[in-house]
Design an enzyme around this catalytic site. Structure first.
Site, PDB file in Angstrom:
ATOM      1  N   ARG A  66       0.825  -1.209   0.000  1.00  0.00           N
ATOM      2  CA  ARG A  66       0.000   0.000   0.000  1.00  0.00           C
ATOM      3  C   ARG A  66       0.863   1.265   0.000  1.00  0.00           C
ATOM      4  O   ARG A  66       0.520   2.261  -0.658  1.00  0.00           O
ATOM      5  CB  ARG A  66      -0.934  -0.014   1.222  1.00  0.00           C
ATOM      6  CG  ARG A  66      -1.884   1.167   1.273  1.00  0.00           C
ATOM      7  CD  ARG A  66      -3.040   0.887   2.237  1.00  0.00           C
ATOM      8  NE  ARG A  66      -4.006   1.971   2.262  1.00  0.00           N
ATOM      9  CZ  ARG A  66      -4.200   2.762   3.320  1.00  0.00           C
ATOM     10  NH1 ARG A  66      -3.483   2.582   4.419  1.00  0.00           N
ATOM     11  NH2 ARG A  66      -5.107   3.720   3.277  1.00  0.00           N
ATOM     12  N   HIS A  70       0.449   4.315  -2.567  1.00  0.00           N
ATOM     13  CA  HIS A  70       0.214   5.699  -2.133  1.00  0.00           C
ATOM     14  C   HIS A  70       1.374   6.614  -2.519  1.00  0.00           C
ATOM     15  O   HIS A  70       1.192   7.822  -2.663  1.00  0.00           O
ATOM     16  CB  HIS A  70      -0.059   5.751  -0.627  1.00  0.00           C
ATOM     17  CG  HIS A  70      -1.454   5.340  -0.286  1.00  0.00           C
ATOM     18  ND1 HIS A  70      -2.118   5.750   0.848  1.00  0.00           N
ATOM     19  CD2 HIS A  70      -2.325   4.537  -0.945  1.00  0.00           C
ATOM     20  CE1 HIS A  70      -3.343   5.218   0.870  1.00  0.00           C
ATOM     21  NE2 HIS A  70      -3.480   4.477  -0.203  1.00  0.00           N
ATOM     22  N   ASP A  71       2.569   6.055  -2.691  1.00  0.00           N
ATOM     23  CA  ASP A  71       3.672   6.859  -3.212  1.00  0.00           C
ATOM     24  C   ASP A  71       3.393   7.211  -4.672  1.00  0.00           C
ATOM     25  O   ASP A  71       3.420   8.373  -5.065  1.00  0.00           O
ATOM     26  CB  ASP A  71       4.999   6.081  -3.090  1.00  0.00           C
ATOM     27  CG  ASP A  71       6.205   6.920  -3.490  1.00  0.00           C
ATOM     28  OD1 ASP A  71       6.123   8.172  -3.371  1.00  0.00           O
ATOM     29  OD2 ASP A  71       7.232   6.348  -3.901  1.00  0.00           O
ATOM     30  N   ASN A  98      -3.742   8.556   5.015  1.00  0.00           N
ATOM     31  CA  ASN A  98      -2.472   7.893   5.313  1.00  0.00           C
ATOM     32  C   ASN A  98      -2.186   7.701   6.794  1.00  0.00           C
ATOM     33  O   ASN A  98      -1.527   6.749   7.194  1.00  0.00           O
ATOM     34  CB  ASN A  98      -1.309   8.697   4.698  1.00  0.00           C
ATOM     35  CG  ASN A  98      -1.240   8.547   3.180  1.00  0.00           C
ATOM     36  OD1 ASN A  98      -1.746   7.568   2.628  1.00  0.00           O
ATOM     37  ND2 ASN A  98      -0.624   9.509   2.515  1.00  0.00           N
ATOM     38  N   HIS A 197      -6.410  -5.932  -1.976  1.00  0.00           N
ATOM     39  CA  HIS A 197      -7.208  -5.990  -0.746  1.00  0.00           C
ATOM     40  C   HIS A 197      -7.468  -7.431  -0.300  1.00  0.00           C
ATOM     41  O   HIS A 197      -8.275  -7.676   0.581  1.00  0.00           O
ATOM     42  CB  HIS A 197      -8.526  -5.223  -0.927  1.00  0.00           C
ATOM     43  CG  HIS A 197      -8.330  -3.735  -1.012  1.00  0.00           C
ATOM     44  ND1 HIS A 197      -9.335  -2.851  -1.331  1.00  0.00           N
ATOM     45  CD2 HIS A 197      -7.218  -2.969  -0.820  1.00  0.00           C
ATOM     46  CE1 HIS A 197      -8.858  -1.614  -1.331  1.00  0.00           C
ATOM     47  NE2 HIS A 197      -7.577  -1.648  -1.028  1.00  0.00           N
ATOM     48  N   THR A 198      -6.765  -8.362  -0.875  1.00  0.00           N
ATOM     49  CA  THR A 198      -6.786  -9.757  -0.432  1.00  0.00           C
ATOM     50  C   THR A 198      -5.913  -9.962   0.812  1.00  0.00           C
ATOM     51  O   THR A 198      -5.910 -11.032   1.408  1.00  0.00           O
ATOM     52  CB  THR A 198      -6.297 -10.691  -1.560  1.00  0.00           C
ATOM     53  OG1 THR A 198      -6.169 -12.015  -1.066  1.00  0.00           O
ATOM     54  CG2 THR A 198      -4.925 -10.287  -2.074  1.00  0.00           C
ATOM     55  N   THR A 255      -8.987 -15.737   3.562  1.00  0.00           N
ATOM     56  CA  THR A 255      -7.549 -15.983   3.783  1.00  0.00           C
ATOM     57  C   THR A 255      -6.866 -14.633   4.001  1.00  0.00           C
ATOM     58  O   THR A 255      -6.245 -14.094   3.087  1.00  0.00           O
ATOM     59  CB  THR A 255      -6.917 -16.686   2.560  1.00  0.00           C
ATOM     60  OG1 THR A 255      -7.272 -15.939   1.379  1.00  0.00           O
ATOM     61  CG2 THR A 255      -7.381 -18.114   2.399  1.00  0.00           C
ATOM     62  N   ASP A 260      -4.059 -13.967  -2.671  1.00  0.00           N
ATOM     63  CA  ASP A 260      -4.681 -14.920  -3.590  1.00  0.00           C
ATOM     64  C   ASP A 260      -5.915 -14.266  -4.212  1.00  0.00           C
ATOM     65  O   ASP A 260      -6.102 -13.066  -4.077  1.00  0.00           O
ATOM     66  CB  ASP A 260      -5.020 -16.216  -2.833  1.00  0.00           C
ATOM     67  CG  ASP A 260      -5.919 -15.961  -1.621  1.00  0.00           C
ATOM     68  OD1 ASP A 260      -6.497 -14.838  -1.513  1.00  0.00           O
ATOM     69  OD2 ASP A 260      -6.050 -16.860  -0.780  1.00  0.00           O
TER      70      ASP A 260
HETATM   71  C1  HEM Z   1      -9.187   1.242  -5.993  1.00  0.00           C
HETATM   72  C2  HEM Z   1      -9.045   2.197  -5.110  1.00  0.00           C
HETATM   73  C3  HEM Z   1      -8.622   1.925  -3.698  1.00  0.00           C
HETATM   74  C4  HEM Z   1      -9.234   2.388  -2.584  1.00  0.00           C
HETATM   75  C5  HEM Z   1     -10.448   3.285  -2.532  1.00  0.00           C
HETATM   76  C6  HEM Z   1      -8.509   1.860  -1.459  1.00  0.00           C
HETATM   77  C7  HEM Z   1      -8.818   2.123  -0.133  1.00  0.00           C
HETATM   78  C8  HEM Z   1      -8.227   1.505   0.939  1.00  0.00           C
HETATM   79  C9  HEM Z   1      -8.591   1.725   2.308  1.00  0.00           C
HETATM   80  C10 HEM Z   1      -9.645   2.709   2.781  1.00  0.00           C
HETATM   81  C11 HEM Z   1      -7.837   0.902   3.079  1.00  0.00           C
HETATM   82  C12 HEM Z   1      -7.895   0.739   4.593  1.00  0.00           C
HETATM   83  C13 HEM Z   1      -7.181   1.838   5.305  1.00  0.00           C
HETATM   84  C14 HEM Z   1      -7.582   1.823   6.752  1.00  0.00           C
HETATM   85  O1  HEM Z   1      -8.658   2.332   7.043  1.00  0.00           O
HETATM   86  O2  HEM Z   1      -6.856   1.263   7.575  1.00  0.00           O
HETATM   87  C15 HEM Z   1      -6.982   0.160   2.195  1.00  0.00           C
HETATM   88  C16 HEM Z   1      -6.076  -0.783   2.593  1.00  0.00           C
HETATM   89  C17 HEM Z   1      -5.189  -1.411   1.743  1.00  0.00           C
HETATM   90  N1  HEM Z   1      -5.045  -1.164   0.405  1.00  0.00           N
HETATM   91 FE1  HEM Z   1      -6.297  -0.088  -0.757  1.00  0.00          FE
HETATM   92  N2  HEM Z   1      -7.478   1.099  -1.908  1.00  0.00           N
HETATM   93  C18 HEM Z   1      -7.498   1.108  -3.271  1.00  0.00           C
HETATM   94  C19 HEM Z   1      -6.588   0.504  -4.109  1.00  0.00           C
HETATM   95  C20 HEM Z   1      -5.472  -0.169  -3.682  1.00  0.00           C
HETATM   96  C21 HEM Z   1      -4.367  -0.550  -4.515  1.00  0.00           C
HETATM   97  C22 HEM Z   1      -4.220  -0.188  -5.988  1.00  0.00           C
HETATM   98  C23 HEM Z   1      -3.479  -1.224  -3.730  1.00  0.00           C
HETATM   99  C24 HEM Z   1      -2.149  -1.819  -4.082  1.00  0.00           C
HETATM  100  C25 HEM Z   1      -1.827  -2.261  -5.264  1.00  0.00           C
HETATM  101  C26 HEM Z   1      -4.062  -1.284  -2.407  1.00  0.00           C
HETATM  102  C27 HEM Z   1      -3.522  -1.955  -1.332  1.00  0.00           C
HETATM  103  C28 HEM Z   1      -4.037  -1.949  -0.066  1.00  0.00           C
HETATM  104  C29 HEM Z   1      -3.526  -2.783   1.006  1.00  0.00           C
HETATM  105  C30 HEM Z   1      -2.434  -3.849   0.881  1.00  0.00           C
HETATM  106  C31 HEM Z   1      -4.239  -2.428   2.158  1.00  0.00           C
HETATM  107  C32 HEM Z   1      -4.023  -2.990   3.570  1.00  0.00           C
HETATM  108  C33 HEM Z   1      -2.971  -2.140   4.259  1.00  0.00           C
HETATM  109  C34 HEM Z   1      -2.535  -2.642   5.612  1.00  0.00           C
HETATM  110  O3  HEM Z   1      -2.997  -3.678   6.084  1.00  0.00           O
HETATM  111  O4  HEM Z   1      -1.671  -1.982   6.208  1.00  0.00           O
HETATM  112  N3  HEM Z   1      -5.252  -0.604  -2.410  1.00  0.00           N
HETATM  113  N4  HEM Z   1      -7.232   0.554   0.897  1.00  0.00           N
END
Ligand code: HEM
Ligand SMILES: *[C@@H]1O[C@H](CO)[C@@H](O)[C@H](O)[C@H]1NC(C)=O
Ligand SMILES: *[C@@H]1O[C@H](CO)[C@@H](O)[C@H](O)[C@H]1NC(C)=O
Ligand SMILES: *[C@@H]1O[C@H](CO)[C@@H](O)[C@H](O)[C@H]1NC(C)=O
Ligand SMILES: *[C@@H]1O[C@H](CO)[C@@H](O)[C@H](O)[C@H]1NC(C)=O
Ligand SMILES: *[C@@H]1O[C@H](CO)[C@@H](O)[C@H](O)[C@H]1NC(C)=O
Ligand SMILES: *[C@@H]1O[C@H](CO)[C@@H](O)[C@H](O)[C@H]1NC(C)=O
Ligand SMILES: *[C@@H]1O[C@H](CO)[C@@H](O)[C@H](O)[C@H]1NC(C)=O
Ligand SMILES: *[C@@H]1O[C@H](CO)[C@@H](O)[C@H](O)[C@H]1NC(C)=O
Length: 355
Positions: A66, A70-71, A98, A197-198, A255, A260
């Site tokens: 993530r 975000h970078d 962030n 988000h897996t 999971t 996955d």
């Molecule tokens: C499509 C638009 C996207 C939206 C609206 C979105 C939004 C979010 C939000 C709101 C969270 C949770 C933050 C929190 O409240 O703790 C999250 C977590 C996460 N997102 Fe996304 N995201 C998007 C796309 C992506 C993309 C493109 C990636 C990476 C390629 C990504 C990877 C992740 C990961 C791995 C987490 C978990 C982070 C952690 O456990 O520390 N997301 N995302």
């Protein structure tokens, strides 16, 4: 055909292909193995730092993936998300999307420290982050890919830029497609990358919109499984975000720690978490991709790593642009960005990127 005629035909084709795909179009000048001469251990040192941290806490994999996203979405993949706020500047990392949810900064610090000890002032923080995301994907998903490198570090990081460029979890399908199009990523890239988000976790505040006061007629988003909504309400009682802002929920309940295709399986079973996740089912083109990835996990994985490379190319600084930051959290003092090895004299830019 004679071999001479064949050769000249091939040469003509090569010229035509080069004319069609100038350097800028095939990876903005980034190159696989960029540090192979100047800092051959760079990628190994990053991998070791990520693996050591992952052993203690598997969650850093999600955090690092993530962080790279975000970078890249905010002023390009230039390490700007790593910069700390100062008395005069509120940095990206302290913007609401962030802070406090981003994690993994200390892993980048550890990798940077190990690399600076071996080859000072050579390896950018932006590249370290791109490598770390790749290593996280390998650890959590058993799939790997080559990362074109040669990014330089930016010198600007502002919370407002983060607010303006990071998509919201409340987004609709057309908003998400629009937000990704602004970064030259396709609707399919958006669906593919959402599969990240897996793994990982979310704070309650990112999804309580679907649980309480959803619409005039219904408290809970009717597209969400009612059993799932019940579970989520238990973990995130109404208005609790205010007092317990750090309560988190796994984003993939099947999971949670494995990269996955279960994100997509959850989606079609009404177990998507955010409005922006659920949105992928609201448009037939996007839904077709979701269905494809439900059926074929390997196809998703191969598309995922390709889209990650594409994301890693967003608005990168190369050559003598930007700087090689010495501390990933702090912009170099008085730097013009030009005094460190840019790779130009080491032959790094004489080859055309092929990825
Ligand atoms: C499509 C638009 C996207 C939206 C609206 C979105 C939004 C979010 C939000 C709101 C969270 C949770 C933050 C929190 O409240 O703790 C999250 C977590 C996460 N997102 Fe996304 N995201 C998007 C796309 C992506 C993309 C493109 C990636 C990476 C390629 C990504 C990877 C992740 C990961 C791995 C987490 C978990 C982070 C952690 O456990 O520390 N997301 N995302
Ligand atoms: C912050 O701004 C003040 C006044 O413009 C300046 O004196 C100071 O050096 C700045 N501090 C930093 C850390 O940039
Ligand atoms: C990881 O992937 C490799 C090659 O695709 C495969 O042979 C191996 O069985 C996988 N390992 C696990 C633990 O899934
Ligand atoms: C995303 O798209 C919506 C609708 O076009 C727009 O209002 C919003 O500002 C965009 N957000 C980002 C971060 O690009
Ligand atoms: C998208 O592509 C256009 C045309 O190549 C380029 O001018 C623009 O800077 C790119 N935008 C991003 C965010 O990469
Ligand atoms: C919901 O309530 C608002 C404000 O009371 C009203 O303007 C709107 O038309 C209502 N929507 C529906 C679908 O009933
Ligand atoms: C949550 O807060 C809102 C607004 O402050 C209030 O209207 C609502 O009744 C509260 N809900 C609960 C369950 O306390
Ligand atoms: C939530 O976590 C942040 C960052 O770790 C911390 O600064 C803050 O004190 C925590 N808030 C609460 C209410 O526990
Ligand atoms: C679905 O999304 C695709 C890709 O953005 C778009 O071209 C199409 O118009 C959308 N379809 C509908 C019905 O909104």
């Amino acid at each position: 055909m004679s071999s001479l005629a064949m050769n000249s035909l091939l040469a003509t084709l090569a010229v035509a292909v080069l004319a069609l795909f100038p350097i800028a179009a095939v990876g903005a000048g980034l190159k696989v193995g960029f540090y192979s001469k100047t800092c051959p251990s760079a990628e190994t040192l990053v991998q070791q730092a990520v693996a050591a941290s992952f052993k203690n806490n598997g969650g850093v994999a999600a955090g690092l993936i993530r962080l790279h996203f975000h970078d890249c979405f905010v002023k390009g993949c230039d390490g700007s998300v790593l910069i700390d706020s100062t008395a005069n500047n509120t940095a990206e990392k302290d913007a609401i999307p962030n802070n406090p949810s981003l994690r993994g900064f200390e892993v980048i610090d550890a990798a940077k420290k190990a690399i600076e000890a071996k080859c000072p002032k050579i390896v950018s923080c932006a590249d370290i982050l791109a490598f770390a995301a790749r290593d996280s994907i390998a650890l959590a998903g058993n799939v790997t890919y080559k990362v074109p490198a040669g990014r330089r570090d930016g010198r600007i990081s502002s919370d407002q830029n983060a607010l303006n460029n990071l998509p919201s979890p409340l987004s609709t399908a057309s908003e998400l497609v629009g937000n990704f199009t602004l970064k030259n990523l396709t609707a399919e890239d958006m669906v593919v990358l959402s599969g990240a988000h897996t793994i990982g976790v979310s704070r309650c505040s990112s999804f309580t919109n679907r649980l309480y006061g959803f619409s005039n007629t219904s408290q809970v988003d009717p597209t969400m499984s009612s059993a799932y909504a019940f579970l989520l309400k238990n973990i995130c009682p109404a208005n609790s975000s205010q007092f317990f802002p750090n309560t988190t929920m796994d984003m993939d309940i099947i999971t949670p720690a494995v990269l996955d295709n279960k994100y997509y399986v959850s989606l079609i079973n009404n177990l998507g978490l955010f409005t922006s996740d659920q949105a992928l089912l609201t448009n037939s083109t996007l839904k077709a991709s979701v269905d494809e990835f439900v059926k074929n996990e390997n196809r998703w994985k191969s598309k995922f790593v390709k889209s990650m490379v594409k994301m890693g190319n967003i608005e990168v600084l190369t050559g003598t642009q930007g700087e090689i930051r010495l501390n990933c959290r702090v912009i170099n003092k008085g730097s013009t960005g030009l005094e460190f090895n840019s790779g130009i004299n080491s032959g790094e830019f004489t080859e055309i990127a092929t990825s």
